[in-house]
Scaffold this motif. Structure first.
Motif, PDB file in Angstrom:
ATOM      1  N   GLN A  43       0.787  -1.226   0.000  1.00  0.00           N
ATOM      2  CA  GLN A  43       0.000   0.000   0.000  1.00  0.00           C
ATOM      3  C   GLN A  43       0.826   1.286   0.000  1.00  0.00           C
ATOM      4  O   GLN A  43       0.251   2.370  -0.061  1.00  0.00           O
ATOM      5  CB  GLN A  43      -0.960  -0.005   1.194  1.00  0.00           C
ATOM      6  N   HIS A  44       2.139   1.198   0.109  1.00  0.00           N
ATOM      7  CA  HIS A  44       3.020   2.371   0.044  1.00  0.00           C
ATOM      8  C   HIS A  44       4.265   2.009  -0.759  1.00  0.00           C
ATOM      9  O   HIS A  44       4.729   0.870  -0.687  1.00  0.00           O
ATOM     10  CB  HIS A  44       3.501   2.805   1.445  1.00  0.00           C
ATOM     11  N   PRO A  45       4.844   2.971  -1.470  1.00  0.00           N
ATOM     12  CA  PRO A  45       6.156   2.710  -2.060  1.00  0.00           C
ATOM     13  C   PRO A  45       7.200   2.822  -0.958  1.00  0.00           C
ATOM     14  O   PRO A  45       7.112   3.700  -0.099  1.00  0.00           O
ATOM     15  CB  PRO A  45       6.306   3.843  -3.083  1.00  0.00           C
ATOM     16  N   MET A  46       8.164   1.937  -0.948  1.00  0.00           N
ATOM     17  CA  MET A  46       9.207   1.974   0.074  1.00  0.00           C
ATOM     18  C   MET A  46      10.481   2.584  -0.497  1.00  0.00           C
ATOM     19  O   MET A  46      10.907   2.188  -1.586  1.00  0.00           O
ATOM     20  CB  MET A  46       9.499   0.567   0.611  1.00  0.00           C
ATOM     21  N   PRO A  47      11.079   3.510   0.226  1.00  0.00           N
ATOM     22  CA  PRO A  47      12.390   4.005  -0.203  1.00  0.00           C
ATOM     23  C   PRO A  47      13.405   2.856  -0.223  1.00  0.00           C
ATOM     24  O   PRO A  47      13.234   1.837   0.459  1.00  0.00           O
ATOM     25  CB  PRO A  47      12.750   5.040   0.862  1.00  0.00           C
ATOM     26  N   GLU A  48      14.464   3.037  -0.993  1.00  0.00           N
ATOM     27  CA  GLU A  48      15.501   1.995  -1.182  1.00  0.00           C
ATOM     28  C   GLU A  48      15.992   1.409   0.144  1.00  0.00           C
ATOM     29  O   GLU A  48      16.036   0.203   0.312  1.00  0.00           O
ATOM     30  CB  GLU A  48      16.671   2.598  -1.966  1.00  0.00           C
ATOM     31  N   ARG A  49      16.385   2.270   1.081  1.00  0.00           N
ATOM     32  CA  ARG A  49      16.968   1.787   2.333  1.00  0.00           C
ATOM     33  C   ARG A  49      15.982   0.899   3.104  1.00  0.00           C
ATOM     34  O   ARG A  49      16.336  -0.178   3.571  1.00  0.00           O
ATOM     35  CB  ARG A  49      17.404   2.969   3.213  1.00  0.00           C
ATOM     36  N   GLU A  50      14.737   1.344   3.230  1.00  0.00           N
ATOM     37  CA  GLU A  50      13.735   0.593   3.977  1.00  0.00           C
ATOM     38  C   GLU A  50      13.405  -0.731   3.281  1.00  0.00           C
ATOM     39  O   GLU A  50      13.309  -1.774   3.917  1.00  0.00           O
ATOM     40  CB  GLU A  50      12.460   1.420   4.168  1.00  0.00           C
ATOM     41  N   ALA A  51      13.244  -0.679   1.957  1.00  0.00           N
ATOM     42  CA  ALA A  51      12.938  -1.894   1.206  1.00  0.00           C
ATOM     43  C   ALA A  51      14.079  -2.899   1.320  1.00  0.00           C
ATOM     44  O   ALA A  51      13.849  -4.094   1.532  1.00  0.00           O
ATOM     45  CB  ALA A  51      12.674  -1.557  -0.258  1.00  0.00           C
ATOM     46  N   ARG A  52      15.305  -2.413   1.210  1.00  0.00           N
ATOM     47  CA  ARG A  52      16.465  -3.303   1.303  1.00  0.00           C
ATOM     48  C   ARG A  52      16.548  -3.966   2.685  1.00  0.00           C
ATOM     49  O   ARG A  52      16.820  -5.157   2.808  1.00  0.00           O
ATOM     50  CB  ARG A  52      17.751  -2.540   0.994  1.00  0.00           C
ATOM     51  N   ALA A  53      16.270  -3.204   3.753  1.00  0.00           N
ATOM     52  CA  ALA A  53      16.311  -3.763   5.114  1.00  0.00           C
ATOM     53  C   ALA A  53      15.290  -4.886   5.269  1.00  0.00           C
ATOM     54  O   ALA A  53      15.596  -5.939   5.844  1.00  0.00           O
ATOM     55  CB  ALA A  53      16.063  -2.657   6.143  1.00  0.00           C
ATOM     56  N   ALA A  54      14.096  -4.682   4.744  1.00  0.00           N
ATOM     57  CA  ALA A  54      13.061  -5.707   4.838  1.00  0.00           C
ATOM     58  C   ALA A  54      13.419  -6.946   4.031  1.00  0.00           C
ATOM     59  O   ALA A  54      13.290  -8.081   4.510  1.00  0.00           O
ATOM     60  CB  ALA A  54      11.720  -5.140   4.374  1.00  0.00           C
ATOM     61  N   VAL A  55      13.881  -6.726   2.813  1.00  0.00           N
ATOM     62  CA  VAL A  55      14.245  -7.837   1.930  1.00  0.00           C
ATOM     63  C   VAL A  55      15.390  -8.659   2.528  1.00  0.00           C
ATOM     64  O   VAL A  55      15.369  -9.894   2.484  1.00  0.00           O
ATOM     65  CB  VAL A  55      14.592  -7.301   0.521  1.00  0.00           C
ATOM     66  N   GLU A  56      16.368  -7.993   3.115  1.00  0.00           N
ATOM     67  CA  GLU A  56      17.485  -8.718   3.733  1.00  0.00           C
ATOM     68  C   GLU A  56      17.025  -9.530   4.934  1.00  0.00           C
ATOM     69  O   GLU A  56      17.398 -10.693   5.081  1.00  0.00           O
ATOM     70  CB  GLU A  56      18.597  -7.738   4.123  1.00  0.00           C
ATOM     71  N   LEU A  57      16.206  -8.943   5.796  1.00  0.00           N
ATOM     72  CA  LEU A  57      15.721  -9.667   6.969  1.00  0.00           C
ATOM     73  C   LEU A  57      14.894 -10.883   6.554  1.00  0.00           C
ATOM     74  O   LEU A  57      14.988 -11.943   7.169  1.00  0.00           O
ATOM     75  CB  LEU A  57      14.893  -8.743   7.871  1.00  0.00           C
ATOM     76  N   LEU A  58      14.112 -10.744   5.502  1.00  0.00           N
ATOM     77  CA  LEU A  58      13.238 -11.826   5.056  1.00  0.00           C
ATOM     78  C   LEU A  58      13.877 -12.752   4.027  1.00  0.00           C
ATOM     79  O   LEU A  58      13.231 -13.693   3.553  1.00  0.00           O
ATOM     80  CB  LEU A  58      11.941 -11.237   4.472  1.00  0.00           C
ATOM     81  N   GLU A  59      15.142 -12.475   3.682  1.00  0.00           N
ATOM     82  CA  GLU A  59      15.880 -13.325   2.743  1.00  0.00           C
ATOM     83  C   GLU A  59      15.143 -13.447   1.403  1.00  0.00           C
ATOM     84  O   GLU A  59      14.985 -14.524   0.844  1.00  0.00           O
ATOM     85  CB  GLU A  59      16.127 -14.706   3.354  1.00  0.00           C
ATOM     86  N   LEU A  60      14.695 -12.296   0.896  1.00  0.00           N
ATOM     87  CA  LEU A  60      13.992 -12.249  -0.386  1.00  0.00           C
ATOM     88  C   LEU A  60      14.908 -11.688  -1.465  1.00  0.00           C
ATOM     89  O   LEU A  60      15.941 -11.116  -1.170  1.00  0.00           O
ATOM     90  CB  LEU A  60      12.726 -11.401  -0.244  1.00  0.00           C
ATOM     91  N   GLY A  61      14.493 -11.820  -2.710  1.00  0.00           N
ATOM     92  CA  GLY A  61      15.349 -11.445  -3.827  1.00  0.00           C
ATOM     93  C   GLY A  61      15.120 -10.044  -4.362  1.00  0.00           C
ATOM     94  O   GLY A  61      14.257  -9.302  -3.896  1.00  0.00           O
ATOM     95  N   PRO A  62      15.902  -9.694  -5.398  1.00  0.00           N
ATOM     96  CA  PRO A  62      15.826  -8.364  -5.996  1.00  0.00           C
ATOM     97  C   PRO A  62      14.475  -8.077  -6.653  1.00  0.00           C
ATOM     98  O   PRO A  62      14.085  -6.922  -6.782  1.00  0.00           O
ATOM     99  CB  PRO A  62      16.958  -8.349  -7.023  1.00  0.00           C
TER     100      PRO A  62
END
Length: 147
Positions: A43-62
């Motif tokens: 429901q919101h666009p995530m800035p790069e830093r926030e999106a990257r933090a979430a993706v890293e914690l959840l072990e998700l891909g690019p």
């Protein structure tokens, strides 16, 4: 290409698989839990830093990183009247108390609306001897109508 809804499904799947809470994700992202949850659900666009933090914690891909950064089409209900019991109760609250909220807002602030753009949301538990209470705070900026 992964879209926002597909990314949200992957987030929920990995969150469950890894035993990560929304609060832990919010801490990693550095934003309030309600905003983080809403953003990760598309429901919101995530800035790069926030999106990257979430993706890293959840072990998700690019692909998910890219999707989380996209501008969303807001609104997540599949039907005008929600069928999920938890979501339906909010619909029911607005059916019963919507006119009251409108009257009280207008009496206190004048002719205008509560912003859903400049907005904060909080959900917390309040202990009660008759059963814990759900406390939902909707905190929106008042926007006067201008003629």
């Amino acid at each position: 290409m992964t879209g926002k809804q597909e990314a949200a499904a992957k987030v929920r799947e990995k969150k469950t698989e890894l035993g990560v809470t929304w609060a832990q994700l919010a801490e990693a992202v550095g934003r309030p839990v309600a905003w983080t949850t809403s953003a990760l659900l598309g429901q919101h666009p995530m800035p790069e830093r926030e999106a990257r933090a979430a993706v890293e914690l959840l072990e998700l891909g690019p692909d998910v990183l890219h999707a989380l950064r996209l501008q969303p089409t807001r609104g997540a209900l599949d039907a005008a009247v929600p069928t999920d019991p938890t979501t339906y109760r909010f619909y029911e609250v607005l059916q019963v108390y919507g006119p009251t909220l409108k009257e009280l807002i207008h009496e206190e602030f004048g002719d205008g609306i509560m912003s859903a753009i400049n907005f904060r949301l909080d959900v917390r538990r309040a202990p009660d001897p008759k059963g814990d209470r759900v406390v939902v705070t909707l905190d929106g900026k008042f926007l006067p109508y201008e003629w």
